[in-house]
Design an enzyme around this catalytic site. Structure first.
Site, PDB file in Angstrom:
ATOM      1  N   SER A 183       0.801  -1.492   0.277  1.00 58.68           N
ATOM      2  CA  SER A 183       0.004   0.058   0.085  1.00 58.68           C
ATOM      3  C   SER A 183       0.678   1.063   0.050  1.00 58.68           C
ATOM      4  CB  SER A 183      -0.992  -0.012   0.902  1.00 58.68           C
ATOM      5  OG  SER A 183      -1.691   1.258   1.290  1.00 58.68           O
TER       6      SER A 183
ATOM      7  N   LYS B 189      -1.614  -0.832  -4.306  1.00 63.20           N
ATOM      8  CA  LYS B 189      -2.276   0.415  -4.138  1.00 63.20           C
ATOM      9  C   LYS B 189      -1.902   0.725  -3.960  1.00 63.20           C
ATOM     10  CE  LYS B 189      -4.055  -0.648   0.428  1.00 63.20           C
ATOM     11  NZ  LYS B 189      -5.617  -1.282   1.365  1.00 63.20           N
ATOM     12  N   LEU B 190      -3.173   2.251  -4.560  1.00 69.49           N
ATOM     13  CA  LEU B 190      -2.508   3.882  -4.279  1.00 69.49           C
ATOM     14  C   LEU B 190      -4.034   4.161  -3.711  1.00 69.49           C
ATOM     15  CD1 LEU B 190      -1.704   5.141  -8.074  1.00 69.49           C
ATOM     16  CD2 LEU B 190       0.210   4.372  -6.130  1.00 69.49           C
ATOM     17  N   LYS B 191      -3.196   4.813  -2.312  1.00 70.15           N
ATOM     18  CA  LYS B 191      -3.459   5.218  -1.398  1.00 70.15           C
ATOM     19  C   LYS B 191      -4.366   6.881  -2.384  1.00 70.15           C
ATOM     20  CE  LYS B 191      -4.226   3.264   2.769  1.00 70.15           C
ATOM     21  NZ  LYS B 191      -5.382   2.402   2.938  1.00 70.15           N
TER      22      LYS B 191
ATOM     23  N   ASP C  34      -7.172   3.006  -3.229  1.00 64.61           N
ATOM     24  CA  ASP C  34      -8.371   3.209  -1.816  1.00 64.61           C
ATOM     25  C   ASP C  34      -8.964   4.509  -1.483  1.00 64.61           C
ATOM     26  OD1 ASP C  34      -9.117   2.309   0.104  1.00 64.61           O
ATOM     27  OD2 ASP C  34      -7.499   1.510   0.995  1.00 64.61           O
TER      28      ASP C  34
ATOM     29  N   ASN D  11     -10.850   5.422   1.113  1.00 66.31           N
ATOM     30  CA  ASN D  11     -10.909   5.181   2.453  1.00 66.31           C
ATOM     31  C   ASN D  11     -12.017   6.192   2.722  1.00 66.31           C
ATOM     32  OD1 ASN D  11      -7.657   4.837   2.763  1.00 66.31           O
ATOM     33  ND2 ASN D  11      -9.323   2.879   4.545  1.00 66.31           N
TER      34      ASN D  11
ATOM     35  N   GLU E 226     -11.298   0.350  -4.139  1.00 66.42           N
ATOM     36  CA  GLU E 226     -12.108   0.451  -2.384  1.00 66.42           C
ATOM     37  C   GLU E 226     -12.220   1.537  -1.987  1.00 66.42           C
ATOM     38  OE1 GLU E 226      -9.464  -1.917   1.294  1.00 66.42           O
ATOM     39  OE2 GLU E 226      -8.120  -1.474  -0.492  1.00 66.42           O
TER      40      GLU E 226
ATOM     41  N   ASP F 249     -14.559  -2.815   2.120  1.00 64.72           N
ATOM     42  CA  ASP F 249     -13.866  -2.963   3.574  1.00 64.72           C
ATOM     43  C   ASP F 249     -14.135  -2.181   4.578  1.00 64.72           C
ATOM     44  OD1 ASP F 249     -11.275  -2.380   5.241  1.00 64.72           O
ATOM     45  OD2 ASP F 249     -10.110  -1.207   3.911  1.00 64.72           O
TER      46      ASP F 249
ATOM     47  N   GLY G 237      -4.978  -4.536   5.881  1.00 59.18           N
ATOM     48  CA  GLY G 237      -3.927  -4.585   6.416  1.00 59.18           C
ATOM     49  C   GLY G 237      -3.227  -3.225   7.746  1.00 59.18           C
TER      50      GLY G 237
END
Length: 369
Positions: free
Chosen positions: A136, A162-164, A190, A192, A215, A240, A292
């Site tokens: 990540s 995975k890119l935030k 992702d 969030n 995500e 998630d 994670g």
């Protein structure tokens, strides 16, 4: 199983580099390790809660309090009848607090499996000896900095990036990664919970980049919004934060709110419920992967074992120890051709390094049974 006492060890570990998401920036991993002592073994587990209630309503001090004052007393009432399989039922009268419940269940399960000589993976039903590892990549100050980080992780052998993302940091970084590293790189993003359904047209701009998934784009309680979004974009939606139980997973799949699920054992109350989510998703033909929470080797060991189950078909956030820590609490997990080995020893299959634990522990609370 007869428990003699339970200890709560508060530890703080510096990260090798700051990790930024839409929730904020972390420079260290502060957590509580739970040690369960029996006459024949000791079990360890790691609380996934963060110091502040930003990722979820749970936070570290709150977890310690609810464990000490509400959860452990209920477990004591079971006496010698206590096993990991009884924990969820015994703690059900206490509403919420899945991360606090998860760490207790996991530590008890670790001790239980060590007494019987069974590995965590063997107990859960793992079918793989090693699992593919993704990494990540947090939100950074510049595109160039992010590209350098991605290049480094690919050179190390990580099989998925995975890119935030968040509003203002989404299309440009994804485009930059695709332009520099090509379409063959497994890439996902992702959010969030950083977006709303009103951003659907903007999120559709991710479709041309052939992402594995986006995500948790919307709020955790917006299942219907995710179902609507799934009709407006081509990129597969992965949930998630919205998935806290097998029942949540079944509902989200039935409503068309997701086509992939990120399973985080701590968020759903433990590895037994995580296995149920795996089974529900498998029955519906929905792939899962293991998320994670910046775990140390203690939490990572259990996650890697879970990721060995058959429906974990996408690389998870099961990175090597060096991704986050220069010194782990256990012997480090090391990347081997893009994979991590599933521990084969009894319980979680790794041992705490006592000198490292002593150095990083700020307080210890012991509760006699």
């Amino acid at each position: 199983m007869k428990i003699e006492n339970i200890e709560l060890h508060r530890v703080c570990m510096p990260l090798v580099s700051p990790f930024r998401t839409s929730f904020g920036t972390a420079t260290e991993r502060e957590t509580t390790l739970v040690r369960v002592v029996t006459a024949e073994a000791e079990g360890w587990a790691e609380c996934a809660a963060e110091p502040d209630p930003l990722y979820s309503s749970e936070f570290l001090d709150g977890c310690d309090l609810v464990m000490r004052d509400h959860l452990i007393p209920r477990l004591k009432m079971l006496g010698d009848r206590l096993t990991a399989e009884h924990v969820a039922t015994a703690l059900a009268p206490v509403k919420g607090h899945p991360m606090a419940k998860a760490v207790l269940e996991t530590a008890i399960l670790d001790a239980q499996l060590k007494e019987s000589g069974v590995s965590f993976g063997g107990y859960l039903g793992a079918v793989h000896e090693q699992v593919p590892a993704g990494v990540s990549v947090g939100i950074m100050d510049s595109i160039d900095e992010m590209l350098d980080a991605v290049a480094g992780y690919l050179a190390e052998g990580y099989l998925r990036i995975k890119l935030k993302i968040e509003p203002g940091w989404d299309i440009a970084p994804v485009r930059a990664v695709r332009e520099r590293f090509g379409d063959e790189v497994l890439l996902q993003v992702d959010a969030n919970t950083a977006y709303t359904l009103a951003d659907a047209r903007h999120l559709a701009r991710l479709d041309p980049f052939d992402l594995l998934l986006v995500e948790q784009p919307l709020a955790e309680d917006d299942i219907l919004g995710h179902a609507q979004l799934a009709k407006l974009i081509k990129t597969p939606i992965c949930l998630d934060e919205s998935i806290e139980s097998a029942r949540d997973a079944a509902a989200a799949i039935t409503l068309g709110a997701c086509s992939v699920i990120n399973v985080k054992p701590a968020r759903v109350g433990g590895y037994l419920e995580a296995r149920r989510i795996h089974d529900v998703a498998a029955a519906h033909g929905v792939p899962v992967w293991c998320g994670g929470m910046l775990e140390t080797g203690v939490g990572r060991a259990a996650n890697v074992a879970l990721a060995g189950l058959p429906n974990f078909v996408l690389p998870g956030d099961t990175s090597a120890s060096s991704r986050y820590y220069s010194q782990d609490l256990t012997e480090p997990f090391v990347l081997e051709e893009g994979h991590l080995r599933v521990p084969r020893g009894p319980g979680i299959g790794v041992d705490i390094l006592p000198d490292v634990l002593a150095e990083l522990t700020s307080s210890t609370t012991s509760v006699r049974f």
